[in-house]
Scaffold this motif. Structure first.
Motif, PDB file in Angstrom:
ATOM      1  N   ASP A 243       0.816  -1.216   0.000  1.00  0.00           N
ATOM      2  CA  ASP A 243       0.000   0.000   0.000  1.00  0.00           C
ATOM      3  C   ASP A 243       0.851   1.269   0.000  1.00  0.00           C
ATOM      4  O   ASP A 243       0.316   2.377   0.016  1.00  0.00           O
ATOM      5  CB  ASP A 243      -0.932   0.018   1.226  1.00  0.00           C
ATOM      6  CG  ASP A 243      -1.962  -1.102   1.179  1.00  0.00           C
ATOM      7  OD1 ASP A 243      -2.335  -1.504   0.056  1.00  0.00           O
ATOM      8  OD2 ASP A 243      -2.375  -1.573   2.252  1.00  0.00           O
ATOM      9  N   ARG A 245       2.953   4.393  -1.131  1.00  0.00           N
ATOM     10  CA  ARG A 245       2.855   5.279  -2.283  1.00  0.00           C
ATOM     11  C   ARG A 245       3.796   6.438  -2.064  1.00  0.00           C
ATOM     12  O   ARG A 245       3.704   7.136  -1.051  1.00  0.00           O
ATOM     13  CB  ARG A 245       1.419   5.777  -2.441  1.00  0.00           C
ATOM     14  CG  ARG A 245       1.165   6.599  -3.699  1.00  0.00           C
ATOM     15  CD  ARG A 245      -0.324   6.682  -3.957  1.00  0.00           C
ATOM     16  NE  ARG A 245      -0.605   7.514  -5.095  1.00  0.00           N
ATOM     17  CZ  ARG A 245      -0.988   8.790  -5.022  1.00  0.00           C
ATOM     18  NH1 ARG A 245      -1.137   9.347  -3.840  1.00  0.00           N
ATOM     19  NH2 ARG A 245      -1.235   9.494  -6.107  1.00  0.00           N
ATOM     20  N   LYS A 290      -1.382  10.890  -9.696  1.00  0.00           N
ATOM     21  CA  LYS A 290      -2.436  11.412  -8.829  1.00  0.00           C
ATOM     22  C   LYS A 290      -3.667  10.518  -8.819  1.00  0.00           C
ATOM     23  O   LYS A 290      -4.406  10.484  -7.837  1.00  0.00           O
ATOM     24  CB  LYS A 290      -2.820  12.832  -9.259  1.00  0.00           C
ATOM     25  CG  LYS A 290      -1.739  13.868  -8.954  1.00  0.00           C
ATOM     26  CD  LYS A 290      -2.168  15.278  -9.331  1.00  0.00           C
ATOM     27  CE  LYS A 290      -1.109  16.300  -8.950  1.00  0.00           C
ATOM     28  NZ  LYS A 290      -1.509  17.684  -9.271  1.00  0.00           N
ATOM     29  N   SER A 291      -3.886   9.789  -9.918  1.00  0.00           N
ATOM     30  CA  SER A 291      -5.041   8.885  -9.985  1.00  0.00           C
ATOM     31  C   SER A 291      -4.720   7.509  -9.415  1.00  0.00           C
ATOM     32  O   SER A 291      -5.521   6.588  -9.527  1.00  0.00           O
ATOM     33  CB  SER A 291      -5.516   8.741 -11.432  1.00  0.00           C
ATOM     34  OG  SER A 291      -4.534   8.088 -12.224  1.00  0.00           O
ATOM     35  N   ARG A 292      -3.518   7.367  -8.824  1.00  0.00           N
ATOM     36  CA  ARG A 292      -3.075   6.121  -8.186  1.00  0.00           C
ATOM     37  C   ARG A 292      -2.885   4.977  -9.184  1.00  0.00           C
ATOM     38  O   ARG A 292      -3.014   3.809  -8.834  1.00  0.00           O
ATOM     39  CB  ARG A 292      -4.054   5.689  -7.092  1.00  0.00           C
ATOM     40  CG  ARG A 292      -4.098   6.659  -5.917  1.00  0.00           C
ATOM     41  CD  ARG A 292      -5.111   6.218  -4.868  1.00  0.00           C
ATOM     42  NE  ARG A 292      -4.969   7.007  -3.656  1.00  0.00           N
ATOM     43  CZ  ARG A 292      -4.173   6.706  -2.645  1.00  0.00           C
ATOM     44  NH1 ARG A 292      -3.438   5.624  -2.717  1.00  0.00           N
ATOM     45  NH2 ARG A 292      -4.095   7.474  -1.584  1.00  0.00           N
ATOM     46  N   SER A 293      -2.582   5.316 -10.429  1.00  0.00           N
ATOM     47  CA  SER A 293      -2.313   4.279 -11.421  1.00  0.00           C
ATOM     48  C   SER A 293      -0.903   3.719 -11.277  1.00  0.00           C
ATOM     49  O   SER A 293      -0.542   2.770 -11.962  1.00  0.00           O
ATOM     50  CB  SER A 293      -2.495   4.838 -12.841  1.00  0.00           C
ATOM     51  OG  SER A 293      -3.827   5.232 -13.048  1.00  0.00           O
ATOM     52  N   GLN A 295       2.523   3.205  -8.236  1.00  0.00           N
ATOM     53  CA  GLN A 295       2.887   3.198  -6.821  1.00  0.00           C
ATOM     54  C   GLN A 295       4.004   4.165  -6.498  1.00  0.00           C
ATOM     55  O   GLN A 295       4.028   4.776  -5.427  1.00  0.00           O
ATOM     56  CB  GLN A 295       3.312   1.782  -6.414  1.00  0.00           C
ATOM     57  CG  GLN A 295       3.640   1.617  -4.934  1.00  0.00           C
ATOM     58  CD  GLN A 295       4.071   0.192  -4.587  1.00  0.00           C
ATOM     59  OE1 GLN A 295       4.388  -0.593  -5.471  1.00  0.00           O
ATOM     60  NE2 GLN A 295       4.084  -0.144  -3.312  1.00  0.00           N
ATOM     61  N   ASP A 311      -1.206  12.713   0.065  1.00  0.00           N
ATOM     62  CA  ASP A 311      -1.347  11.418   0.734  1.00  0.00           C
ATOM     63  C   ASP A 311      -0.191  10.466   0.445  1.00  0.00           C
ATOM     64  O   ASP A 311      -0.375   9.253   0.391  1.00  0.00           O
ATOM     65  CB  ASP A 311      -2.679  10.764   0.352  1.00  0.00           C
ATOM     66  CG  ASP A 311      -2.829  10.591  -1.151  1.00  0.00           C
ATOM     67  OD1 ASP A 311      -1.985  11.122  -1.903  1.00  0.00           O
ATOM     68  OD2 ASP A 311      -3.801   9.933  -1.581  1.00  0.00           O
TER      69      ASP A 311
END
Length: 564
Positions: A243, A245, A290-293, A295, A311
């Motif tokens: 998890d 990032r 930014k779109s979490r595509s 890591q 975040d």
């Protein structure tokens, strides 16, 4: 408790802040806004770290001070990068949402200058700009600064680090003598003091305790491993925390792209961000991040300026920056908006003193952490997998298929079935067989002499040849035929380097480079047993006999080498 209503802002601005969800001002906003709003404008210095709300600290007063009946450019905000300029302009535009007579334009390199010139022909009271593009526009007479009343130097230390000192001097010479200058910076090096002395008169200074505040939410850590094992160590941290990032900072564009490529090849969600990418490519990378595509973003210090993501769990430092003050900019990317974050530095044993220097400079304590061993990684990966299974919602189709599969497993006990399932997970572990089980190094374990199973060599190739350590290992491997994984610590200086190689492969190592020439320069390699590396570098770069046969020149570019 202080709120925006007590700072002297207009009802129009307060209304916008309420719509945008701004509840309480940050420390820099609380202290700066009343000073900047006073009737007798004053030069101002605001010292605060990244992510403390500096844009609103100068942006809100500017909006209230601008005369909307005047169509001339009245305020100039200079930022070090296009990303930060775009971000600043967007926030200023948001703050002016109920003031249609006030217009903000942003100009920066990498975009169509003709389009920007057209935009500036419209009524524009506030211009946000990068220094380089602003100079171009001034020379084209596309913008006039003769009516500028307010100049904001945002991230001033970064602008100087990026070499904009002369541009800033040039730009300020086009502004009126009686303008007001507001300078915001995370640090106050001597060059900033020079600007203050030259361009500001009796400035009021606010220095918030941002360093302590931001560090409360950031845990500073370091791991000690060989330079050649840093990427393997990073992969292990990514594996045990799926998890996670974050951003990894590298020194060079080449190093950034190389690390990104190697991680991508191994299936990790990582992309590079550096100055060789076009603006469209940079925007696309940031959109995916930014779109979490993905890591992990691999970036240079310059390219990462202006990244606004609240975040991030981690900031990684593949190498520490040359200017230790830049560490605060890097680490400030995590631990934002009340979230906790980790700033993790990868160092080799020779760099341990730099951690001590950093602790003294920024007044924080670094915690040493261990790179997970293969055994620990295996255990954690399997545990994560077990937790995933336990928390998985059963699909309706599973009931139908279960009866069919159950017949195949009828001869297996529960224990046997679990062991077989675990084995399938072990087959997917990403650690390579060539990697040491333990990637951690001890303080002082890497010294001027080789130790263990490694021998140390000198080569008259260094940073001035435009190489990264990875490039040098590729070159050594290609010429000697020794697998890259059998090379150890690499230390690069300006004109020469030292490298370690496994004793089993050392026989004839120096002879492999006889008669090798790069761009007309003879390459020399020899054992580092007698010291005096820098002197040897000068001695061995010359004096080659001109009648010796010249082998085909080796190319440093990875595109000419196959992958091993």
């Amino acid at each position: 408790m202080t709120d925006f209503h007590t700072l002297g802002l207009s009802s129009s601005v307060l209304e916008v802040l309420e719509k945008l969800g701004f509840e309480r001002p940050t420390d820099i906003q609380t202290k700066a806004i009343p000073i900047l709003l006073q009737e007798d404008p004053t030069d101002f210095i605001g010292l605060a770290q990244t992510g403390t709300g500096k844009t609103a600290a100068f942006g809100l007063p500017l909006i209230d001070l601008i005369d909307t009946s005047d169509t001339a450019v009245q305020a100039l905000v200079m930022s070090p990068t296009r990303e930060l300029s775009q971000q600043t302009a967007k926030q200023l535009i948001d703050f002016t949402s109920n003031n249609k007579a006030l217009n903000v334009e942003v100009v920066y390199g990498g975009a169509n200058i003709v389009t920007q010139i057209k935009a500036l022909k419209k009524t524009t009271q506030i211009v946000v700009a990068t220094p380089g593009r602003l100079i171009d526009l001034i020379k084209r007479k596309a913008i006039s600064l003769e009516n500028v009343q307010y100049v904001v130097l945002d991230e001033a230390d970064e602008m100087l680090n990026m070499g904009f000192k002369e541009d800033i001097d040039d730009i300020l010479s086009y502004t009126p003598q009686d303008r007001v200058t507001w300078l915001f910076s995370a640090t106050m090096p001597s060059e900033i003091r020079r600007i203050v002395k030259k361009y500001m008169q009796h400035p009021k200074e606010v220095s918030i305790n941002a360093r302590e505040k931001s560090n409360k939410d950031i845990t500073h850590q370091y791991v000690m491993t060989k330079s050649s094992n840093k990427l393997a160590a990073l992969r292990r941290f990514l594996d045990i925390q799926p998890d996670m990032r974050g951003i990894m900072f590298c020194r060079t564009k080449r190093e950034t792209q190389q690390i990104s490529d190697e991680l991508t090849e191994k299936g990790y969600g990582a992309e590079a961000l550096h100055g060789d990418l076009s603006q469209g490519q940079r925007d696309a990378v940031m959109k995916r991040f930014k779109s979490r595509s993905m890591q992990l973003l691999i970036a240079t210090d310059v390219a990462a300026r202006g990244i606004d993501v609240n975040d991030l769990t981690h900031v990684f430092h593949h190498t520490l920056p040359d200017q230790l003050e830049s560490y605060t900019h890097r680490s400030g990317r995590t631990g934002r908006a009340g979230n906790k974050g980790i700033s993790l530095v990868f160092i080799n044993p020779r760099e341990s003193r730099r951690i001590s220097e950093l602790e003294g400079k920024i007044k924080v304590k670094f915690e040493r952490v261990e790179v997970p061993t293969k055994e620990a990684l295996t255990s954690i990966r399997v545990q994560n997998w077990a937790n995933l299974i336990q928390n998985t919602t059963v699909d309706a189709q599973a009931d139908i298929l279960a009866s069919e599969v159950e017949k195949q497993f009828a001869g297996l006990s529960k224990e046997d079935l679990i062991k077989r399932l675990i084995t399938t997970q072990l087959d997917h572990l990403s650690t390579q067989a060539s990697e040491p089980a333990d990637l951690n190094e001890k303080h002082g374990s890497s010294n001027t002499q080789s130790n263990g199973n490694m021998l140390r060599y000198f080569i008259n190739v260094g940073m001035m040849d435009g190489l990264t350590k990875g490039d040098l290992i590729h070159f050594l491997s290609d010429v000697s035929g020794v697998e890259r994984t059998l090379f150890g610590e690499v230390t690069m200086q300006k004109s020469y380097s030292f490298f370690e190689v496994d004793k089993s492969q050392a026989s004839g190592m120096a002879n492999n480079f006889d008669d090798i020439e790069i761009q007309g320069r003879s390459i020399r390699v020899n054992r580092d047993d007698s010291g005096g590396g820098s002197k040897r570098s000068q001695h061995q770069s010359h004096g080659r006999k001109k009648d010796k046969r010249q082998k085909p020149r080796q190319q440093f570019s990875r595109s000419r080498r196959g992958r091993r």
